[in-house]
Design a protein around this motif. Structure first.
Motif, short mmCIF file in Angstrom:
data_model
loop_
_atom_site.label_atom_id
_atom_site.label_comp_id
_atom_site.label_asym_id
_atom_site.label_seq_id
_atom_site.Cartn_x
_atom_site.Cartn_y
_atom_site.Cartn_z
N THR A 76 4.56 4.23 12.98
CA THR A 76 3.60 3.15 13.24
C THR A 76 4.10 1.86 12.62
O THR A 76 4.32 1.79 11.39
CB THR A 76 2.23 3.51 12.66
OG1 THR A 76 1.83 4.77 13.19
CG2 THR A 76 1.19 2.45 13.00
N PRO A 77 4.33 0.76 13.38
CA PRO A 77 4.93 -0.47 12.84
C PRO A 77 3.98 -1.26 11.95
O PRO A 77 4.42 -2.12 11.19
CB PRO A 77 5.27 -1.26 14.10
CG PRO A 77 4.32 -0.78 15.12
CD PRO A 77 4.11 0.68 14.83
N ASN A 78 2.70 -1.06 12.01
CA ASN A 78 1.75 -1.84 11.23
C ASN A 78 1.43 -1.26 9.87
O ASN A 78 0.50 -1.68 9.19
CB ASN A 78 0.44 -1.99 12.01
CG ASN A 78 0.64 -2.75 13.31
OD1 ASN A 78 1.47 -3.67 13.35
ND2 ASN A 78 -0.11 -2.39 14.34
N VAL A 79 2.18 -0.26 9.46
CA VAL A 79 1.94 0.38 8.18
C VAL A 79 3.01 -0.08 7.19
O VAL A 79 4.21 -0.06 7.50
CB VAL A 79 1.97 1.90 8.32
CG1 VAL A 79 1.81 2.57 6.95
CG2 VAL A 79 0.84 2.34 9.25
N ALA A 80 2.60 -0.51 6.00
CA ALA A 80 3.52 -0.95 4.93
C ALA A 80 3.34 -0.05 3.72
O ALA A 80 2.21 0.37 3.42
CB ALA A 80 3.28 -2.41 4.55
N TYR A 81 4.42 0.25 3.07
CA TYR A 81 4.39 1.11 1.88
C TYR A 81 4.41 0.24 0.63
O TYR A 81 5.21 -0.68 0.50
CB TYR A 81 5.59 2.06 1.87
CG TYR A 81 5.56 3.06 2.99
CD1 TYR A 81 4.87 4.27 2.83
CD2 TYR A 81 6.18 2.80 4.20
CE1 TYR A 81 4.83 5.19 3.86
CE2 TYR A 81 6.14 3.70 5.23
CZ TYR A 81 5.46 4.90 5.06
OH TYR A 81 5.43 5.80 6.07
N LEU A 82 3.52 0.48 -0.30
CA LEU A 82 3.43 -0.25 -1.57
C LEU A 82 3.69 0.70 -2.72
O LEU A 82 3.34 1.89 -2.65
CB LEU A 82 2.03 -0.87 -1.73
CG LEU A 82 1.63 -1.89 -0.63
CD1 LEU A 82 0.19 -2.34 -0.87
CD2 LEU A 82 2.58 -3.07 -0.65
N PRO A 83 4.31 0.21 -3.74
CA PRO A 83 4.56 1.09 -4.90
C PRO A 83 3.25 1.47 -5.56
O PRO A 83 2.25 0.75 -5.49
CB PRO A 83 5.43 0.24 -5.80
CG PRO A 83 5.09 -1.16 -5.43
CD PRO A 83 4.83 -1.15 -3.95
N LYS A 84 3.28 2.58 -6.20
CA LYS A 84 2.08 3.07 -6.86
C LYS A 84 1.74 2.25 -8.09
O LYS A 84 0.58 2.02 -8.41
CB LYS A 84 2.28 4.53 -7.22
CG LYS A 84 1.05 5.20 -7.80
CD LYS A 84 1.28 6.66 -8.04
CE LYS A 84 0.03 7.33 -8.59
NZ LYS A 84 0.28 8.76 -8.87
#
Length: 279
Positions: free
Chosen positions: A259-267
């Motif tokens: 899914t292109p609209n998902v971004a991963y952020l650090p915990k």
């Protein structure tokens, strides 16, 4: 003078001869009658009444003034008449009957003396209505359709036997039209609607039964599956559950990665990665 008398005498003789021939031709013409093909004649004598012998086809002699011929058509003729009759279950039925009739040739003098030339119009409608009412009263309204051959045969036999009493021969008898009254037609329509509703209700009940059975089978399957999982957990510990959790997490991660609209952020850490804490 003599020639005039001869001429007058000659013309007088011619007139007498012509008058005699005319009278003779008239007498001869009144003494003859013709019976065409498909016909028979009955003679009426002023002294003896109706003569018992039937006269056949051809040209025949009679005594003028003393005798008079009456011509009968002996060919088969159609007759149609209708009747409104009551059935055994008190329903009114409209029937139309068609018959092919002819007179019994040897009994024509008797027919003429008792019924006249219009014998068929006097007899057939009355006995036809009588027979149809008697036969229809033996059946229910629905039986007139389901047992129509039997009804037709019974009408035919009864009408032929009845017409024979009047010296009339019936070559064919057929029911050409049959219809019911408005009340019976409405009752039949309501019955058909009720049958359709019953069939629909039956289908709904069967569908509910099938769904109930499917639910039972599905519950039994789930129960069996839960039992198997419980047995496996008891035998192997929590490892099976952890394995299923890892597999589920892998599927979720794979879906999110596509899914292109998902971004991963650090915990942990600063969420504003591109900004410096001091300027």
């Amino acid at each position: 003078m003599g020639s005039n008398q001869v001429a007058v005498s000659f013309l007088t003789n011619i007139a007498r001869a012509a008058f005699g021939l005319g009278v003779g031709a008239t007498v001869l013409n009144s003494s003859l009658y013709t019976v065409d093909g498909g016909e028979r004649a009955v003679l009426f004598d002023r002294f003896r009444g109706v003569i018992d012998d039937t006269v056949g086809e051809g040209t025949h002699f009679l005594v003028p003034w003393l005798q008079k011929p009456f011509i009968f058509d002996i060919r088969t003729r159609p007759h149609t008449f209708s009747s409104v009759s009551g059935t055994k279950d008190l329903q009114m039925v409209h029937l139309t009957l068609r018959v092919l009739s002819r007179p019994e040739v040897s009994r024509l003098p008797y027919i003429f003396k008792n019924l006249g030339l219009e014998y068929d119009e006097k007899v057939l409608p009355s006995i036809g209505n009588e027979v149809m009412k008697a036969v229809v009263a033996q059946f229910n309204a629905d039986q007139l359709l389901t047992e129509r051959p039997q009804v037709s045969a019974l009408v035919r036999e009864s009408l032929i036997r009845r017409a024979k009493d009047f010296n009339i021969v019936l070559d064919d008898v057929a029911i050409t039209h049959l219809s019911y009254g408005a009340e019976f037609s409405k009752a039949v329509e309501q019955k058909q609607v009720a049958q359709q509703e019953a069939e629909r209700s039956k289908f709904v009940v069967m569908k509910a039964e099938q769904e109930r059975r499917a639910a039972i089978i599905r519950a039994e399957g789930e129960s069996e599956s839960a039992k198997l999982i419980s047995d496996a957990t008891a035998a192997a510990g929590m490892g099976l559950i952890e394995l299923r959790r890892i597999e589920a997490s892998r599927e979720v991660a794979s879906t999110l990665a596509k899914t292109p609209n998902v971004a991963y952020l650090p915990k942990q850490g600063n969420m504003l990665l591109a900004l410096s804490p001091t300027r």
